[in-house]
Design a protein around this motif. Structure first.
Motif, PDB file in Angstrom:
ATOM      1  N   THR A  24       0.838  -1.203   0.000  1.00  0.00           N
ATOM      2  CA  THR A  24       0.000   0.000   0.000  1.00  0.00           C
ATOM      3  C   THR A  24       0.870   1.249   0.000  1.00  0.00           C
ATOM      4  O   THR A  24       1.851   1.337   0.744  1.00  0.00           O
ATOM      5  CB  THR A  24      -0.913   0.028   1.242  1.00  0.00           C
ATOM      6  OG1 THR A  24      -1.672  -1.178   1.299  1.00  0.00           O
ATOM      7  CG2 THR A  24      -1.855   1.221   1.191  1.00  0.00           C
ATOM      8  N   ASP A  26       0.018   5.654  -0.590  1.00  0.00           N
ATOM      9  CA  ASP A  26      -0.885   6.745  -0.977  1.00  0.00           C
ATOM     10  C   ASP A  26      -2.324   6.254  -1.151  1.00  0.00           C
ATOM     11  O   ASP A  26      -3.047   6.705  -2.053  1.00  0.00           O
ATOM     12  CB  ASP A  26      -0.370   7.398  -2.261  1.00  0.00           C
ATOM     13  CG  ASP A  26      -0.914   8.815  -2.462  1.00  0.00           C
ATOM     14  OD1 ASP A  26      -1.304   9.439  -1.450  1.00  0.00           O
ATOM     15  OD2 ASP A  26      -0.951   9.282  -3.607  1.00  0.00           O
ATOM     16  N   TYR A  28      -3.373   3.390  -2.206  1.00  0.00           N
ATOM     17  CA  TYR A  28      -3.532   2.443  -3.321  1.00  0.00           C
ATOM     18  C   TYR A  28      -2.960   1.095  -2.900  1.00  0.00           C
ATOM     19  O   TYR A  28      -1.833   1.026  -2.392  1.00  0.00           O
ATOM     20  CB  TYR A  28      -2.787   2.976  -4.542  1.00  0.00           C
ATOM     21  CG  TYR A  28      -3.036   2.245  -5.839  1.00  0.00           C
ATOM     22  CD1 TYR A  28      -3.972   2.712  -6.747  1.00  0.00           C
ATOM     23  CD2 TYR A  28      -2.307   1.104  -6.186  1.00  0.00           C
ATOM     24  CE1 TYR A  28      -4.197   2.077  -7.958  1.00  0.00           C
ATOM     25  CE2 TYR A  28      -2.528   0.451  -7.381  1.00  0.00           C
ATOM     26  CZ  TYR A  28      -3.464   0.949  -8.271  1.00  0.00           C
ATOM     27  OH  TYR A  28      -3.681   0.307  -9.474  1.00  0.00           O
ATOM     28  N   ARG A  29      -3.717   0.013  -3.142  1.00  0.00           N
ATOM     29  CA  ARG A  29      -3.283  -1.325  -2.713  1.00  0.00           C
ATOM     30  C   ARG A  29      -3.033  -2.231  -3.918  1.00  0.00           C
ATOM     31  O   ARG A  29      -3.922  -2.437  -4.747  1.00  0.00           O
ATOM     32  CB  ARG A  29      -4.323  -1.961  -1.801  1.00  0.00           C
ATOM     33  CG  ARG A  29      -4.501  -1.263  -0.462  1.00  0.00           C
ATOM     34  CD  ARG A  29      -5.358  -2.084   0.471  1.00  0.00           C
ATOM     35  NE  ARG A  29      -5.572  -1.413   1.750  1.00  0.00           N
ATOM     36  CZ  ARG A  29      -6.679  -0.731   2.052  1.00  0.00           C
ATOM     37  NH1 ARG A  29      -7.665  -0.664   1.166  1.00  0.00           N
ATOM     38  NH2 ARG A  29      -6.809  -0.147   3.225  1.00  0.00           N
ATOM     39  N   LEU A  30      -1.835  -2.781  -3.956  1.00  0.00           N
ATOM     40  CA  LEU A  30      -1.429  -3.737  -4.976  1.00  0.00           C
ATOM     41  C   LEU A  30      -1.173  -5.081  -4.311  1.00  0.00           C
ATOM     42  O   LEU A  30      -0.331  -5.183  -3.410  1.00  0.00           O
ATOM     43  CB  LEU A  30      -0.161  -3.254  -5.692  1.00  0.00           C
ATOM     44  CG  LEU A  30       0.530  -4.255  -6.623  1.00  0.00           C
ATOM     45  CD1 LEU A  30      -0.369  -4.600  -7.815  1.00  0.00           C
ATOM     46  CD2 LEU A  30       1.873  -3.716  -7.097  1.00  0.00           C
ATOM     47  N   ASP A  53      -6.807  -2.491  -5.369  1.00  0.00           N
ATOM     48  CA  ASP A  53      -6.877  -1.765  -6.639  1.00  0.00           C
ATOM     49  C   ASP A  53      -6.283  -2.560  -7.793  1.00  0.00           C
ATOM     50  O   ASP A  53      -6.771  -2.468  -8.929  1.00  0.00           O
ATOM     51  CB  ASP A  53      -6.127  -0.433  -6.514  1.00  0.00           C
ATOM     52  CG  ASP A  53      -6.779   0.497  -5.512  1.00  0.00           C
ATOM     53  OD1 ASP A  53      -7.782   1.138  -5.863  1.00  0.00           O
ATOM     54  OD2 ASP A  53      -6.287   0.577  -4.364  1.00  0.00           O
ATOM     55  N   LYS A  82     -15.348  -0.856  -8.358  1.00  0.00           N
ATOM     56  CA  LYS A  82     -14.216  -0.236  -9.051  1.00  0.00           C
ATOM     57  C   LYS A  82     -13.554  -1.227 -10.009  1.00  0.00           C
ATOM     58  O   LYS A  82     -13.638  -2.455  -9.821  1.00  0.00           O
ATOM     59  CB  LYS A  82     -13.191   0.302  -8.067  1.00  0.00           C
ATOM     60  CG  LYS A  82     -12.476  -0.765  -7.254  1.00  0.00           C
ATOM     61  CD  LYS A  82     -11.207  -0.233  -6.560  1.00  0.00           C
ATOM     62  CE  LYS A  82     -11.485   0.903  -5.632  1.00  0.00           C
ATOM     63  NZ  LYS A  82     -10.263   1.279  -4.853  1.00  0.00           N
ATOM     64  N   HIS A  85      -7.256  -3.742 -11.830  1.00  0.00           N
ATOM     65  CA  HIS A  85      -6.080  -3.726 -12.704  1.00  0.00           C
ATOM     66  C   HIS A  85      -5.285  -5.005 -12.459  1.00  0.00           C
ATOM     67  O   HIS A  85      -4.992  -5.345 -11.307  1.00  0.00           O
ATOM     68  CB  HIS A  85      -5.218  -2.502 -12.424  1.00  0.00           C
ATOM     69  CG  HIS A  85      -5.896  -1.202 -12.737  1.00  0.00           C
ATOM     70  ND1 HIS A  85      -5.686  -0.519 -13.910  1.00  0.00           N
ATOM     71  CD2 HIS A  85      -6.808  -0.473 -12.035  1.00  0.00           C
ATOM     72  CE1 HIS A  85      -6.416   0.582 -13.922  1.00  0.00           C
ATOM     73  NE2 HIS A  85      -7.111   0.632 -12.785  1.00  0.00           N
ATOM     74  N   GLY A 127      -0.687   2.604 -10.372  1.00  0.00           N
ATOM     75  CA  GLY A 127      -1.067   3.472  -9.272  1.00  0.00           C
ATOM     76  C   GLY A 127       0.060   4.441  -8.971  1.00  0.00           C
ATOM     77  O   GLY A 127       0.653   5.028  -9.881  1.00  0.00           O
TER      78      GLY A 127
END
Length: 245
Positions: A24, A26, A28-30, A53, A82, A85, A127
């Motif tokens: 994570t 900012d 945003y989670r990958l 995300d 949402k 990606h 992201g």
């Protein structure tokens, strides 16, 4: 940058779920990799269907990809809105699309949320992260990933032996998650990395920390004992949260 460790286990470990992390920055989670035993961990840690995300898949083996459909079906049922990606090579994308087609059979003609694909190695941003990739030495194509954010770096190896390219990639990382299957190299498991290789790499990179995962279930105790007083190299722990500042 925050790393939530979901699983740390190898493919068939009865005590530890398959290896996976969520990174994570900012807001945003990958998520990196989603093996067959990972979905329950993800749902407990991040129950919101819109929490993740993006997902990156290092390679196409089951302990790295077979959790995708259960996770997506759960998100569908829980009302994800949402787009998702997905970052993968063309070969892994083809594999994932087949899995999704089979897994969604009888449930409708399309996912109710958008899926946006990003290729490897050409993707340079996802992201807020700057991304780079390097291929390891594995039985199928596996690409380690480097994520950079706010002058900090996190690398995740996926499976396979260290190569000159992955070693160069790791120089951009403050923390490296590295698959380490055995204490010493074994030709029967030549597609996996060993502790001796990692200890040598760590000595060449004194500024980086190495967290080890995907350890062979009957080698875990021996590796833990070798690393007992090592402050630079240690075993990754399921459920831990790491902040890179």
């Amino acid at each position: 940058m925050r790393i939530d460790v979901l699983g740390v286990g190898e493919a068939f470990d009865p005590a530890f779920e398959n290896s996976s992390v969520v990174v994570t920055a900012d807001g945003y989670r990958l998520m990196i990799d989603c093996g067959a035993t990972v979905p329950g961990l993800l749902m407990r840690k991040f129950p919101d269907p819109d929490a993740i995300d993006a997902m990156y898949f290092t390679h196409m083996h089951p302990d790295h990809v077979f959790g995708l459909v259960p996770v997506m079906l759960n998100w569908r049922d829980d009302g994800r809105s949402k787009p998702l990606h997905i970052v993968a090579t063309a070969a892994v994308r083809n594999h994932l699309e087949k899995i999704m087609e089979l897994g969604f059979a009888g449930l409708g003609s399309a996912w109710p949320f958008e899926i946006i694909w990003h290729g490897v190695p050409e993707t340079t941003e996802i992201g807020p992260f700057k991304t780079k990739f390097a291929r390891s030495d594995h039985s199928v194509q596996n690409n380690a990933i480097l994520l950079r954010f706010d002058n900090k770096g996190f690398a995740y190896s996926g499976d396979g032996n260290v190569t000159a390219d992955t070693a160069a990639l790791f120089t951009g990382a403050d923390l490296v998650f590295q698959e380490t299957y055995l204490p010493k190299h074994d030709l029967r498991h030549a597609a996996h990395c060993d502790l001796e290789t990692i200890l040598q790499l760590a000595s060449d990179m004194p500024g980086a920390r190495f967290w080890l995962y995907h350890i062979k279930r009957d080698a875990r105790r021996e590796i833990a004992e070798i690393l007992r007083e090592n402050e630079q190299v240690r075993l990754a722990v399921p459920g831990e949260v790491i902040e890179i500042r």
